[in-house]
Each structure stands twice: as C-alpha cells, then as structure tokens.
Write a protein that holds these residues in place. Structure first.
Motif, PDB file in Angstrom:
ATOM      1  N   VAL A   1     -11.870  10.485-112.053  1.00 49.88           N
ATOM      2  CA  VAL A   1     -11.569  10.685-113.473  1.00 49.88           C
ATOM      3  C   VAL A   1     -12.799  11.345-114.078  1.00 49.88           C
ATOM      4  O   VAL A   1     -13.899  10.781-114.034  1.00 49.88           O
ATOM      5  CB  VAL A   1     -11.298   9.335-114.182  1.00 49.88           C
ATOM      6  CG1 VAL A   1     -10.968   9.577-115.652  1.00 49.88           C
ATOM      7  CG2 VAL A   1     -10.178   8.568-113.498  1.00 49.88           C
ATOM      8  N   LYS A   2     -12.625  12.543-114.622  1.00 46.91           N
ATOM      9  CA  LYS A   2     -13.790  13.218-115.207  1.00 46.91           C
ATOM     10  C   LYS A   2     -13.381  14.159-116.336  1.00 46.91           C
ATOM     11  O   LYS A   2     -12.236  14.625-116.384  1.00 46.91           O
ATOM     12  CB  LYS A   2     -14.584  13.981-114.144  1.00 46.91           C
ATOM     13  CG  LYS A   2     -13.902  15.194-113.545  1.00 46.91           C
ATOM     14  CD  LYS A   2     -14.716  15.732-112.365  1.00 46.91           C
ATOM     15  CE  LYS A   2     -15.748  16.780-112.728  1.00 46.91           C
ATOM     16  NZ  LYS A   2     -15.211  18.097-113.078  1.00 46.91           N
ATOM     17  N   ALA A   3     -14.313  14.427-117.223  1.00 43.62           N
ATOM     18  CA  ALA A   3     -14.033  15.308-118.363  1.00 43.62           C
ATOM     19  C   ALA A   3     -13.797  16.726-117.857  1.00 43.62           C
ATOM     20  O   ALA A   3     -14.467  17.185-116.930  1.00 43.62           O
ATOM     21  CB  ALA A   3     -15.212  15.289-119.326  1.00 43.62           C
ATOM     22  N   PHE A   4     -12.825  17.424-118.478  1.00 41.39           N
ATOM     23  CA  PHE A   4     -12.628  18.844-118.162  1.00 41.39           C
ATOM     24  C   PHE A   4     -13.865  19.606-118.650  1.00 41.39           C
ATOM     25  O   PHE A   4     -14.386  19.312-119.737  1.00 41.39           O
ATOM     26  CB  PHE A   4     -11.379  19.383-118.868  1.00 41.39           C
ATOM     27  CG  PHE A   4     -10.111  18.685-118.467  1.00 41.39           C
ATOM     28  CD1 PHE A   4      -9.755  18.577-117.118  1.00 41.39           C
ATOM     29  CD2 PHE A   4      -9.262  18.122-119.411  1.00 41.39           C
ATOM     30  CE1 PHE A   4      -8.575  17.931-116.744  1.00 41.39           C
ATOM     31  CE2 PHE A   4      -8.089  17.470-119.041  1.00 41.39           C
ATOM     32  CZ  PHE A   4      -7.753  17.376-117.700  1.00 41.39           C
ATOM     33  N   ASP A   5     -14.292  20.599-117.844  1.00 42.06           N
ATOM     34  CA  ASP A   5     -15.518  21.353-118.178  1.00 42.06           C
ATOM     35  C   ASP A   5     -15.496  21.880-119.611  1.00 42.06           C
ATOM     36  O   ASP A   5     -16.499  21.822-120.319  1.00 42.06           O
ATOM     37  CB  ASP A   5     -15.678  22.556-117.227  1.00 42.06           C
ATOM     38  CG  ASP A   5     -16.020  22.082-115.819  1.00 42.06           C
ATOM     39  OD1 ASP A   5     -16.401  20.897-115.673  1.00 42.06           O
ATOM     40  OD2 ASP A   5     -15.885  22.888-114.875  1.00 42.06           O
ATOM     41  N   GLU A   6     -14.329  22.398-120.031  1.00 44.32           N
ATOM     42  CA  GLU A   6     -14.225  23.003-121.364  1.00 44.32           C
ATOM     43  C   GLU A   6     -14.460  22.001-122.498  1.00 44.32           C
ATOM     44  O   GLU A   6     -14.654  22.392-123.649  1.00 44.32           O
ATOM     45  CB  GLU A   6     -12.822  23.619-121.568  1.00 44.32           C
ATOM     46  CG  GLU A   6     -12.520  24.828-120.729  1.00 44.32           C
ATOM     47  CD  GLU A   6     -12.142  24.487-119.291  1.00 44.32           C
ATOM     48  OE1 GLU A   6     -12.218  23.303-118.895  1.00 44.32           O
ATOM     49  OE2 GLU A   6     -11.777  25.427-118.548  1.00 44.32           O
ATOM     50  N   MET A   7     -14.396  20.725-122.177  1.00 47.17           N
ATOM     51  CA  MET A   7     -14.505  19.703-123.216  1.00 47.17           C
ATOM     52  C   MET A   7     -15.959  19.279-123.465  1.00 47.17           C
ATOM     53  O   MET A   7     -16.245  18.461-124.329  1.00 47.17           O
ATOM     54  CB  MET A   7     -13.676  18.464-122.838  1.00 47.17           C
ATOM     55  CG  MET A   7     -12.183  18.726-122.728  1.00 47.17           C
ATOM     56  SD  MET A   7     -11.371  18.953-124.321  1.00 47.17           S
ATOM     57  CE  MET A   7     -11.278  20.736-124.396  1.00 47.17           C
ATOM     58  N   VAL A   8     -16.867  19.821-122.639  1.00 45.31           N
ATOM     59  CA  VAL A   8     -18.264  19.387-122.723  1.00 45.31           C
ATOM     60  C   VAL A   8     -19.132  20.584-123.106  1.00 45.31           C
ATOM     61  O   VAL A   8     -19.031  21.648-122.492  1.00 45.31           O
ATOM     62  CB  VAL A   8     -18.740  18.837-121.354  1.00 45.31           C
ATOM     63  CG1 VAL A   8     -20.170  18.299-121.447  1.00 45.31           C
ATOM     64  CG2 VAL A   8     -17.788  17.758-120.859  1.00 45.31           C
ATOM     65  N   ASP A   9     -19.922  20.423-124.137  1.00 43.83           N
ATOM     66  CA  ASP A   9     -20.906  21.462-124.475  1.00 43.83           C
ATOM     67  C   ASP A   9     -22.058  20.798-125.231  1.00 43.83           C
ATOM     68  O   ASP A   9     -22.125  19.586-125.320  1.00 43.83           O
ATOM     69  CB  ASP A   9     -20.261  22.610-125.265  1.00 43.83           C
ATOM     70  CG  ASP A   9     -19.607  22.137-126.543  1.00 43.83           C
ATOM     71  OD1 ASP A   9     -20.046  21.091-127.085  1.00 43.83           O
ATOM     72  OD2 ASP A   9     -18.642  22.773-127.008  1.00 43.83           O
ATOM     73  N   LYS A  10     -22.949  21.641-125.763  1.00 45.89           N
ATOM     74  CA  LYS A  10     -24.144  21.095-126.444  1.00 45.89           C
ATOM     75  C   LYS A  10     -23.767  20.181-127.600  1.00 45.89           C
ATOM     76  O   LYS A  10     -24.360  19.135-127.803  1.00 45.89           O
ATOM     77  CB  LYS A  10     -24.996  22.248-126.982  1.00 45.89           C
ATOM     78  CG  LYS A  10     -26.044  22.730-126.022  1.00 45.89           C
ATOM     79  CD  LYS A  10     -27.284  23.208-126.809  1.00 45.89           C
ATOM     80  CE  LYS A  10     -28.288  23.836-125.869  1.00 45.89           C
ATOM     81  NZ  LYS A  10     -27.988  25.250-125.570  1.00 45.89           N
ATOM     82  N   GLU A  11     -22.732  20.608-128.351  1.00 44.47           N
ATOM     83  CA  GLU A  11     -22.310  19.810-129.517  1.00 44.47           C
ATOM     84  C   GLU A  11     -21.608  18.523-129.093  1.00 44.47           C
ATOM     85  O   GLU A  11     -21.613  17.549-129.814  1.00 44.47           O
ATOM     86  CB  GLU A  11     -21.361  20.617-130.420  1.00 44.47           C
ATOM     87  CG  GLU A  11     -22.036  21.521-131.421  1.00 44.47           C
ATOM     88  CD  GLU A  11     -22.604  22.763-130.761  1.00 44.47           C
ATOM     89  OE1 GLU A  11     -21.816  23.442-130.075  1.00 44.47           O
ATOM     90  OE2 GLU A  11     -23.819  23.007-130.872  1.00 44.47           O
ATOM     91  N   ARG A  12     -20.942  18.598-127.922  1.00 44.83           N
ATOM     92  CA  ARG A  12     -20.206  17.419-127.438  1.00 44.83           C
ATOM     93  C   ARG A  12     -20.677  17.075-126.034  1.00 44.83           C
ATOM     94  O   ARG A  12     -20.017  17.391-125.044  1.00 44.83           O
ATOM     95  CB  ARG A  12     -18.703  17.713-127.394  1.00 44.83           C
ATOM     96  CG  ARG A  12     -18.073  17.864-128.766  1.00 44.83           C
ATOM     97  CD  ARG A  12     -16.577  17.754-128.663  1.00 44.83           C
ATOM     98  NE  ARG A  12     -16.171  16.361-128.594  1.00 44.83           N
ATOM     99  CZ  ARG A  12     -15.725  15.675-129.638  1.00 44.83           C
ATOM    100  NH1 ARG A  12     -15.614  16.234-130.797  1.00 44.83           N
ATOM    101  NH2 ARG A  12     -15.361  14.407-129.487  1.00 44.83           N
ATOM    102  N   PRO A  13     -21.860  16.442-125.928  1.00 44.44           N
ATOM    103  CA  PRO A  13     -22.364  16.109-124.593  1.00 44.44           C
ATOM    104  C   PRO A  13     -21.451  15.112-123.874  1.00 44.44           C
ATOM    105  O   PRO A  13     -20.680  14.391-124.517  1.00 44.44           O
ATOM    106  CB  PRO A  13     -23.740  15.500-124.871  1.00 44.44           C
ATOM    107  CG  PRO A  13     -23.814  15.258-126.335  1.00 44.44           C
ATOM    108  CD  PRO A  13     -22.729  16.020-127.016  1.00 44.44           C
ATOM    109  N   LEU A  14     -21.567  15.120-122.559  1.00 43.43           N
ATOM    110  CA  LEU A  14     -20.723  14.260-121.724  1.00 43.43           C
ATOM    111  C   LEU A  14     -20.866  12.788-122.121  1.00 43.43           C
ATOM    112  O   LEU A  14     -21.976  12.280-122.263  1.00 43.43           O
ATOM    113  CB  LEU A  14     -21.130  14.442-120.254  1.00 43.43           C
ATOM    114  CG  LEU A  14     -20.275  13.725-119.229  1.00 43.43           C
ATOM    115  CD1 LEU A  14     -18.898  14.380-119.142  1.00 43.43           C
ATOM    116  CD2 LEU A  14     -20.946  13.741-117.851  1.00 43.43           C
TER     117      LEU A  14
END
Ligand SMILES: O=C(O)CCC(=O)C(=O)O
Ligand SMILES: [Fe+2]
Length: 318
Positions: free
Chosen positions: A269-282
């Motif tokens: 179970v892992k976050a989709f790459d597109e859902m993670v960025d600087k504003e929304r860290p993992l």
C-alpha cells in the motif's frame, strides 16, 4: 464529551446515472464533484436509492434467518484472514458477524449458502447475489469518480484488479440493563472503502472533523459510503477518514452489513507518485496490508485510534 447534533452527512443520489439520459456526462461530472467534496469534508456520504426496497427487505429477512442458525453451523463460516469468518468476542459482547469473501462472484455465495443450509436457501442465495453485484457496481463508480477527479485514471484498472471484497453481515443484540450500550468501539476502517447498510434500528455514529458525533439516520434503501485508510494512503491524505462507532439505544437487535474493499496483500500500500510533492510531503511509508493487520490485531493496535500513523507514519521533520 461531544454530544450528538442534528447535522447529517451529505446525501448523494446515484440513480440519475442509471437512466437513459443524453445528459449523462454532465450528471456524472456533477455527482463526481459531490462525491469528492463529501469524502474530503466528511470522509463519507449517504448513497440513496441504490437498491430497491423489495431487495433490501429480502436481504434483511435473509440476515435474520442466518443469525438464527445454531452456533455450530455459524462457526463453519471460517476464513484464513482474521475477522473475515464468524466473529463473536468478549471485547464486543453485543456484536456478532459473518463474512462472504468476494460475494459478487455467484459461486462464493452458493458455497456459503450450502455451508449454512444443507437443504439450500434459494431466497438467501439469490438476494445476496444481486445485492453484492449492486454494491460492487457502486464501489466501482465511486472509485472511478475519485480517480478521475485527481487525474489518476491510469492506476484505476490495476487497483481494481488488486482488490478483494468482503461482504460482512452483522448482528448486534440489545444491551442488558447494566451492560454498556457500545455495539462497536470507535475506529476507522483500514481497508480501501466500505459501503454500509443498517436496518431501521439505527445506531451508526460518525465523527466529523470538528469532533462532533453524527447519528446516521437509518434509511431503508440507502448506504453509507465510508473512506478507509488504504484509499487515503494512496491519495497521500487528501481525504478525511472518519472515526465511527455503533451505539445501541434500543431494546431491539440491530442488523447491519458492510461491503469492504480490501487491497490484496501481493502489492504494497503506497501513495501514488503524483500525490506527493514539496507542498504535500509523503505521510505514510509504503507497507504490506497483511503485515499491518497483524500489528493492528495482535500488538494492541486495535486499542489505538491512530494505529496506522504509529505503524508507518512519516514522522515530522524527517
Ligand atoms: O455495523 C455498522 O453499522 C458499522 C460496522 C463497522 O463500522 C465496521 O464493521 O467496520
Ligand atoms: Fe467501520
């Protein structure tokens, strides 16, 4: 202690989608917006008029018949997965449940029916089959809307293929005069998404972001769609995953049913790459769902309201 209020969860009617309507695309888009807003703000919504009253009534009758069977028959409902077969536990004394894995596959319902009724029960068998198919359709529509809204369509088919479903049927007996009225303790659902139905006795309560408890109105043929932790991990925290519980106030038994979608253990179970960025860290490190459940049930995780954060949350500043 937070008190119950008069607010209700959003109600979304999916029935316009079924009609032959030239304007279907705009209907789809408008329901999609409502679904996303509801899952973001409440982590749940009421889906109205999904099945006919007649079908719901025959499922209600089926559940009563099922739980009236002798204990030794009910105990034959076993599963390799914890809490997917017959459950009765001193931790939740009012609660009793049974499960049918992937109930939208007719053969699985046939096998379950044969296990419970040696001389068959065609009414049970047929109503559960149609019902599960309807719930599987609703599950797919809601998820497709969520994936489309966040431009994640490319993941949709693969995620659906790596999903198992559990139809869990539940009975809560009424509390004795000096017994707690808690039917099911406060929890979040750790699976992908759950579609719940409760009978007219009611008792399902859902907590809002402001920690208020909403007592969900019982409605004969509507369902409560609840976002689970797995979906929220995929989306890196874009949804609200609501705490909920069952509080029995009545002197009557309560029957409910949940259609749980669960990620197969073959993938992390892992976050989709597109859902993670600087504003929304993992927010959560990738994890194996089966291993998490072992922690959840064995190491006291189920006692904790924040089991998933404890298990794989990314700590701040790291
Ligand atoms: O019985 C209900 O309405 C709720 C059941 C539930 O929340 C669960 O099984 O996770
Ligand atoms: Fe739940």
């Amino acid at each position: 202690m937070a008190s119950e209020t008069q607010i209700q969860i959003p109600v979304i009617d999916f029935s316009p989608l079924n009609m032959h309507n030239p304007d279907n695309l705009s209907i789809w888009e408008s329901i999609k917006t409502d679904v996303l807003n509801a899952l973001h703000d409440y982590g749940c919504f009421e889906a109205s008029s999904v099945v006919s009253i007649a079908l719901q009534e025959s499922v209600n009758d089926a559940l009563k018949q099922l739980f009236n069977l002798p204990l030794e028959t009910k105990l034959q409902n076993t599963s390799e997965i914890a809490f997917h077969g017959y459950v009765q536990s001193p931790k939740v004394p009012l609660y009793e449940s049974m499960g049918i894995g992937n109930a939208f596959i007719p053969e699985n319902v046939d096998n379950f029916t044969n296990l419970m009724w040696r001389h068959d029960n065609p009414k049970f068998r047929e109503s559960i089959k149609i019902y599960s198919k309807k719930l599987r359709e609703l599950d797919e529509i809601v998820k497709r809307m969520v994936f489309e809204s966040l431009d994640l369509e490319k993941y949709f088919d693969e995620q659906m293929k790596s999903t198992n479903y559990l139809l869990k049927v539940m009975k809560y007996r009424a509390p004795e005069p000096n017994e707690s009225n808690i039917g099911l303790h406060t929890h979040t659902d750790t699976n992908i998404m759950t579609i719940l139905h409760q009978d007219e006795v009611g008792g399902l309560e859902i907590q809002t972001k402001n920690d208020e408890w909403i007592r969900v109105k019982a409605s004969p043929n509507s369902f409560v769609v609840v976002a689970g932790e797995t979906l929220n991990v995929w989306l890196n925290g874009r949804l609200h995953v609501p705490f909920h519980r069952v509080v029995m106030n009545e002197t009557m038994s309560r029957y409910s049913l949940g259609f749980f979608s669960v990620q197969k253990s073959s993938n992390l179970v892992k976050a989709f790459d597109e859902m993670v960025d600087k504003e929304r860290p993992l927010l959560y490190n990738p994890f194996d769902y089966g291993e998490f459940l072992k922690f959840f049930y064995k190491e006291g995780g189920i006692q904790s309201k924040f089991a998933l954060k404890t298990y794989c949350g990314v700590s701040e500043g790291s």
